[in-house]
Design a protein around this motif. Structure first.
Motif, PDB file in Angstrom:
ATOM      1  N   SER A 275       0.816  -1.213   0.000  1.00  0.00           N
ATOM      2  CA  SER A 275       0.000   0.000   0.000  1.00  0.00           C
ATOM      3  C   SER A 275       0.850   1.262   0.000  1.00  0.00           C
ATOM      4  CB  SER A 275      -0.951   0.016   1.203  1.00  0.00           C
ATOM      5  OG  SER A 275      -0.251   0.170   2.411  1.00  0.00           O
ATOM      6  N   THR A 276       2.112   1.149   0.412  1.00  0.00           N
ATOM      7  CA  THR A 276       2.982   2.324   0.436  1.00  0.00           C
ATOM      8  C   THR A 276       3.514   2.696  -0.944  1.00  0.00           C
ATOM      9  OG1 THR A 276       4.979   1.029   0.896  1.00  0.00           O
ATOM     10  CG2 THR A 276       3.692   1.769   2.803  1.00  0.00           C
ATOM     11  N   VAL A 277       3.378   1.798  -1.923  1.00  0.00           N
ATOM     12  CA  VAL A 277       3.869   2.085  -3.275  1.00  0.00           C
ATOM     13  C   VAL A 277       2.743   1.977  -4.307  1.00  0.00           C
ATOM     14  CG1 VAL A 277       6.270   1.437  -2.812  1.00  0.00           C
ATOM     15  CG2 VAL A 277       4.645  -0.319  -3.531  1.00  0.00           C
TER      16      VAL A 277
ATOM     17  N   GLN B 230       3.185   4.306  -7.243  1.00  0.00           N
ATOM     18  CA  GLN B 230       4.222   3.849  -8.174  1.00  0.00           C
ATOM     19  C   GLN B 230       3.731   2.659  -9.001  1.00  0.00           C
ATOM     20  OE1 GLN B 230       4.759   4.612  -4.935  1.00  0.00           O
ATOM     21  NE2 GLN B 230       5.885   6.504  -5.330  1.00  0.00           N
ATOM     22  N   LEU B 231       2.932   1.786  -8.384  1.00  0.00           N
ATOM     23  CA  LEU B 231       2.364   0.667  -9.134  1.00  0.00           C
ATOM     24  C   LEU B 231       1.427   1.171 -10.234  1.00  0.00           C
ATOM     25  CD1 LEU B 231       1.601  -1.847  -6.233  1.00  0.00           C
ATOM     26  CD2 LEU B 231       3.275  -2.156  -8.068  1.00  0.00           C
ATOM     27  N   GLN B 232       0.786   2.296  -9.989  1.00  0.00           N
ATOM     28  CA  GLN B 232      -0.111   2.868 -11.001  1.00  0.00           C
ATOM     29  C   GLN B 232       0.661   3.635 -12.068  1.00  0.00           C
ATOM     30  OE1 GLN B 232      -3.101   5.518  -9.426  1.00  0.00           O
ATOM     31  NE2 GLN B 232      -3.779   6.187 -11.452  1.00  0.00           N
TER      32      GLN B 232
ATOM     33  N   LEU C 193      16.217   4.876  -4.968  1.00  0.00           N
ATOM     34  CA  LEU C 193      16.232   3.490  -5.426  1.00  0.00           C
ATOM     35  C   LEU C 193      14.921   3.157  -6.138  1.00  0.00           C
ATOM     36  CD1 LEU C 193      17.677   1.797  -2.206  1.00  0.00           C
ATOM     37  CD2 LEU C 193      18.897   2.214  -4.357  1.00  0.00           C
ATOM     38  N   PRO C 194      14.907   2.120  -6.990  1.00  0.00           N
ATOM     39  CA  PRO C 194      13.654   1.685  -7.611  1.00  0.00           C
ATOM     40  C   PRO C 194      12.637   1.316  -6.528  1.00  0.00           C
ATOM     41  CG  PRO C 194      15.524   0.652  -8.699  1.00  0.00           C
ATOM     42  CD  PRO C 194      16.068   1.331  -7.483  1.00  0.00           C
ATOM     43  N   TYR C 195      11.378   1.671  -6.753  1.00  0.00           N
ATOM     44  CA  TYR C 195      10.337   1.477  -5.723  1.00  0.00           C
ATOM     45  C   TYR C 195      10.150   0.012  -5.347  1.00  0.00           C
ATOM     46  CZ  TYR C 195       7.168  -0.213  -9.335  1.00  0.00           C
ATOM     47  OH  TYR C 195       6.588  -0.959 -10.323  1.00  0.00           O
ATOM     48  N   TRP C 196      10.506  -0.908  -6.258  1.00  0.00           N
ATOM     49  CA  TRP C 196      10.260  -2.319  -5.958  1.00  0.00           C
ATOM     50  C   TRP C 196      11.134  -2.841  -4.824  1.00  0.00           C
ATOM     51  CZ3 TRP C 196      14.900  -4.531  -6.783  1.00  0.00           C
ATOM     52  CH2 TRP C 196      15.689  -4.104  -7.854  1.00  0.00           C
TER      53      TRP C 196
ATOM     54  N   PHE D  70      -5.594   1.563   6.130  1.00  0.00           N
ATOM     55  CA  PHE D  70      -4.395   0.730   5.969  1.00  0.00           C
ATOM     56  C   PHE D  70      -3.982   0.661   4.498  1.00  0.00           C
ATOM     57  CE2 PHE D  70      -2.322  -3.339   5.217  1.00  0.00           C
ATOM     58  CZ  PHE D  70      -1.459  -3.475   6.278  1.00  0.00           C
ATOM     59  N   PHE D  71      -4.937   0.414   3.614  1.00  0.00           N
ATOM     60  CA  PHE D  71      -4.626   0.194   2.203  1.00  0.00           C
ATOM     61  C   PHE D  71      -4.520   1.491   1.387  1.00  0.00           C
ATOM     62  CE2 PHE D  71      -6.421  -4.244   2.714  1.00  0.00           C
ATOM     63  CZ  PHE D  71      -5.225  -4.878   2.460  1.00  0.00           C
ATOM     64  N   TRP D  72      -5.248   2.538   1.772  1.00  0.00           N
ATOM     65  CA  TRP D  72      -5.378   3.679   0.878  1.00  0.00           C
ATOM     66  C   TRP D  72      -4.865   5.014   1.408  1.00  0.00           C
ATOM     67  CZ3 TRP D  72      -6.234   3.113  -4.104  1.00  0.00           C
ATOM     68  CH2 TRP D  72      -6.794   1.907  -4.540  1.00  0.00           C
ATOM     69  N   LEU D  73      -4.551   5.109   2.701  1.00  0.00           N
ATOM     70  CA  LEU D  73      -4.096   6.397   3.236  1.00  0.00           C
ATOM     71  C   LEU D  73      -2.833   6.903   2.536  1.00  0.00           C
ATOM     72  CD1 LEU D  73      -4.631   8.633   5.264  1.00  0.00           C
ATOM     73  CD2 LEU D  73      -3.339   7.335   6.969  1.00  0.00           C
ATOM     74  N   PRO D  74      -1.788   6.081   2.361  1.00  0.00           N
ATOM     75  CA  PRO D  74      -0.596   6.605   1.664  1.00  0.00           C
ATOM     76  C   PRO D  74      -0.898   7.041   0.231  1.00  0.00           C
ATOM     77  CG  PRO D  74      -0.089   4.549   2.809  1.00  0.00           C
ATOM     78  CD  PRO D  74      -1.584   4.695   2.826  1.00  0.00           C
ATOM     79  N   TYR D  75      -1.809   6.325  -0.428  1.00  0.00           N
ATOM     80  CA  TYR D  75      -2.145   6.638  -1.819  1.00  0.00           C
ATOM     81  C   TYR D  75      -2.767   8.021  -1.937  1.00  0.00           C
ATOM     82  CZ  TYR D  75      -4.433   6.209  -6.405  1.00  0.00           C
ATOM     83  OH  TYR D  75      -4.865   6.407  -7.699  1.00  0.00           O
ATOM     84  N   PHE D  76      -3.768   8.300  -1.102  1.00  0.00           N
ATOM     85  CA  PHE D  76      -4.463   9.583  -1.203  1.00  0.00           C
ATOM     86  C   PHE D  76      -3.632  10.723  -0.631  1.00  0.00           C
ATOM     87  CE2 PHE D  76      -8.201   6.741  -1.598  1.00  0.00           C
ATOM     88  CZ  PHE D  76      -8.667   7.220  -2.809  1.00  0.00           C
TER      89      PHE D  76
END
Length: 330
Positions: free
Chosen positions: A51-53, A56-58, A198-201, A290-296
């Motif tokens: 959820s922290t990346v 970057q996944l998008q 560094l690369p996000y992965w 948990f899943f979306w706070l870092p994203y928004f």
């Protein structure tokens, strides 16, 4: 009538045995706490890192927000079912083995996600990339489910003496900080990875490797005091029942540990169903953040800052569990 010499000697020997058993029990409690705490810490470290990346996944890997949300849904579905299954497996098989398989499986799933990113499965075929990552997260939910029910059972096996039972709320309140520590570590790890350029992965690969490492450590954990000859009051009751069975059925009967409880009997325990229902609503709110706070947050802050701010949510949850556990002991 005063006890004779043999009775006195027997009583003294029994007291010495009980003291030795208590000393050995207490001596291992810290290690059991550490390994199970670390195991669930690793579970949340590997669970939170995705959820922290998400941004970057998008933006870099090409996954749509719809696929990312479907990953969450699939994970929570198998995680919920897995909690029921894992609890039963922990009662039926060696709990240490179940915990280790969960850690190895979680690490392997994250490694597979990295493989899909390294070889750009989405770029090769959108259908293949989407199907692969959802299938991996389907399995990931099952592996992640082992830590809670099985780890709690192992803790219960070791913290069974009178003093531990009197302070069980505080002990488990401290122990449940494992999940928040894992969440915070995932956020900080990602912030450091992105901040270093560094690369996000790498934010997915690091927890994969640490899960593998902790899995090997967990394999050395002793799940039950009886396995190393520590006779607790609970074990003594089991031994008395075993002796009675052997007297009736023969010496071939073996101690198979506490009898596993059925799902129906578990639901018959007072307040279990009500607590599970209420806890589900708490989890609903918790896992949205948990899943979306870092994203928004990433929509308004740079990725490093977004993850550090999101970690404060987990930091804030730590005192609550400790305080409630302490109060429950009063």
């Amino acid at each position: 009538m005063a006890p004779n010499a043999s009775e006195t000697t027997s009583l003294v020997d029994k007291n010495k045995d009980e003291e030795e058993n208590m000393r050995r029990l207490k001596g291992y409690q810290g290690w059991a706490f550490f390994v199970t705490f670390g195991g669930y810490f690793m579970a949340h470290f590997s669970r939170k890192c995705y959820s922290t990346v998400k941004q970057q996944l998008q933006t870099q890997a090409g996954y749509s927000p719809l696929i990312l949300s479907e990953m969450d849904t699939v994970f929570m579905g198998t995680y919920a079912a897995g909690n029921i299954i894992s609890g039963k497996l922990g009662d039926t098989f060696n709990p240490t083995t179940v915990l280790a398989i969960g850690l190895f499986g979680s690490g392997f799933c994250l490694f597979l996600i990295n493989v899909s990113l390294w070889y750009d499965f989405v770029g090769f075929s959108m259908t293949l990339g989407n199907f692969f990552i959802i299938a991996v997260y389907f399995l990931f939910g099952f592996f992640q489910s082992t830590g809670g029910p099985v780890g709690t059972a192992v803790m219960g096996n070791w913290f069974c003496d009178k003093k531990s039972i009197e302070n069980r709320g505080l002990i488990f309140g401290l122990w449940t900080c494992h999940q928040y520590c894992g969440d915070v570590t995932a956020a900080i790890c990602t912030a450091m990875v992105l901040g270093a350029g560094l690369p996000y992965w790498w934010a997915l690969l690091i927890p994969a490797l640490t899960n593998f490492g902790w899995g090997f450590l967990t394999m050395r954990l002793i799940a039950d005091p009886a396995d190393i000859g520590i006779i607790t009051p609970e074990v003594r009751i089991r031994m008395e029942k075993l002796a009675a069975k052997r007297a009736e059925q023969g010496d071939h009967i073996q101690d198979e540990g506490p009898a596993p409880i059925t799902y129906v009997n578990a639901l018959k325990i007072p307040m279990v169903a009500q607590y599970a229902f209420a806890f589900g609503f708490f989890k609903l709110t918790n896992y949205v953040l948990f899943f979306w706070l870092p994203y928004f947050l990433g929509k308004h802050f740079d990725p490093v800052t977004a993850n550090l701010i999101a970690s404060l949510y987990s930091v804030g949850m730590m005192p609550g569990g400790i305080i409630v556990g302490y109060v429950s002991d009063l």
